[in-house]
Design a protein around this motif. Structure first.
Motif: not given
Length: 363
Positions: A67-73, A234-238, A314-316
């Motif tokens: 999976s593509t990890p999210e950027p670290p906080r 945000a996912k819906v908009t994406d 993600s939405g996209s």
């Protein structure tokens, strides 16, 4: 035993063990779950191609899992400061006229004027006045000091004539309210001029019931849900942006986003999340067509794309999955249809799964 025979026998044993250790491992490919469903569209004036749903469930211990990890906080500096500045109303400026019981999305643009870095542990929540069916909280996206961020929240206009207000605040990870300009609130003011007969509203996170379909609907209305799912505007908009960008590249007009179709899509996404569904038929027997009827949208034809996965896309990325699906080309055909003109998109998250629903329709 003859010494030479003993040595030869030991060499034979070593060679046998080496051959065993070089055998190829058993196939441990990632398990998947997929289901295909044809959807009859009742009352349609034209025959639409069946729509399929492909659901991919990824095992958490499969070696092939990627999976593509999210950027670290990013880590904030000690004693960093939290403050914000309102920039503009991206949607629904103050005193916008609305029809009662209408679903809409309010978006504020805000600048990070402090020294802390914002991320999903910063949230927007309702503070006072009317909540308008807002989710319990909306996470912010990664925003560095000096940057702006658009914060969106899905709402439903009260079904009573008059002026309605809602106040929202941004909370830091400790739950403390952030200062915004000289105040601490973001607000919206809408003017409901007309009301409509009460119809099924989109269940929000934690909702426990939903109305049945009105007379004339095929099947049932929005399903009852009782889990603590969460929304992500945000996912819906994406997803919407990705769909319309794809249509533009294909020489087609952008889809119009309709509030009624959004309501129908979100209701089924909530149902899928709470009842672990990966099909178009709701837990109460509802269908894409009956849910559109309940929403108040009068359609000649209806179709629906559904997707659920762990980890959530993600939405996209969900749109790209439909675009590139070679198992059922109807996924892609729905995205670039020249028959449908309106869409609604819903997303719900529960138990580590993300569920998307897109409803396509022609009035």
């Amino acid at each position: 035993m003859n010494g030479k025979l003993v040595i030869a026998f030991m060499i034979l044993i070593v060679m046998s063990l080496a051959a065993c250790s070089n055998q190829a491992p058993a196939d441990i490919s990632t398990p998947t779950l997929a289901e295909t469903l044809e959807i009859p569209i009742t009352g349609a004036t034209e025959t639409e191609a069946p729509v399929t749903v492909e659901v991919v469930v990824t095992s958490t211990n499969a070696p092939e899992f990627t999976s593509t990890p999210e950027p670290p906080r990013p880590t904030n500096i000690p004693d960093c400061t939290n403050s914000a500045s309102f920039v503009t109303d991206v949607t629904i400026p103050d005193n916008s006229e609305m029809v009662g019981n209408t679903t809409f999305t309010k978006t504020w643009r805000v600048m990070n004027t402090g020294t802390c870095i914002w991320a999903s542990d910063y949230t927007l929540t309702n503070y006072a006045e009317e909540r308008m069916s807002a989710p319990a909280s909306v996470p912010l996206t990664l925003t560095y000091p000096g940057e702006t961020v658009d914060i969106s929240v899905p709402l439903i206009a009260p079904n009573s004539v008059g002026t309605h207000k809602g106040y929202f605040v941004i909370k830091n990870p400790a739950g403390l309210i952030m200062k915004i300009n000289s105040d601490s609130r973001l607000w919206l003011v809408i003017d409901v001029k007309n009301t409509v007969a009460a119809m099924a509203a989109t269940p929000v996170a934690g909702a426990t019931s939903a109305p049945a379909a009105p007379s004339g609907a095929s099947g049932n209305g929005f399903a009852t849900v009782n889990c603590a799912f969460t929304l992500d505007s945000a996912k819906v908009t994406d997803a919407i942006n990705a769909i319309n960008a794809y249509r533009t590249q294909s020489g087609l007009a952008a889809y119009n986003v309709k509030e009624q179709l959004t309501r129908a899509a979100q209701a089924h996404a909530n149902d899928m999340a709470c009842n672990n569904l990966f099909v178009h038929t709701g837990s109460n027997g509802s269908t894409p067509n009956s849910r559109v009827v309940v929403s108040g949208y009068v359609a000649k034809s209806v179709s629906e794309n559904v997707y659920g996965s762990y980890p959530p896309l993600s939405g996209s990325d969900a749109v790209n999955w439909w675009k590139n699906d070679k198992t059922d080309l109807n996924h892609n055909l729905n995205l670039i249809s020249d028959k449908f003109v309106d869409v609604g998109v819903g997303y719900a998250f529960f138990n580590n799964f993300g569920y998307y629903v897109i409803v396509f329709a022609t009035p």
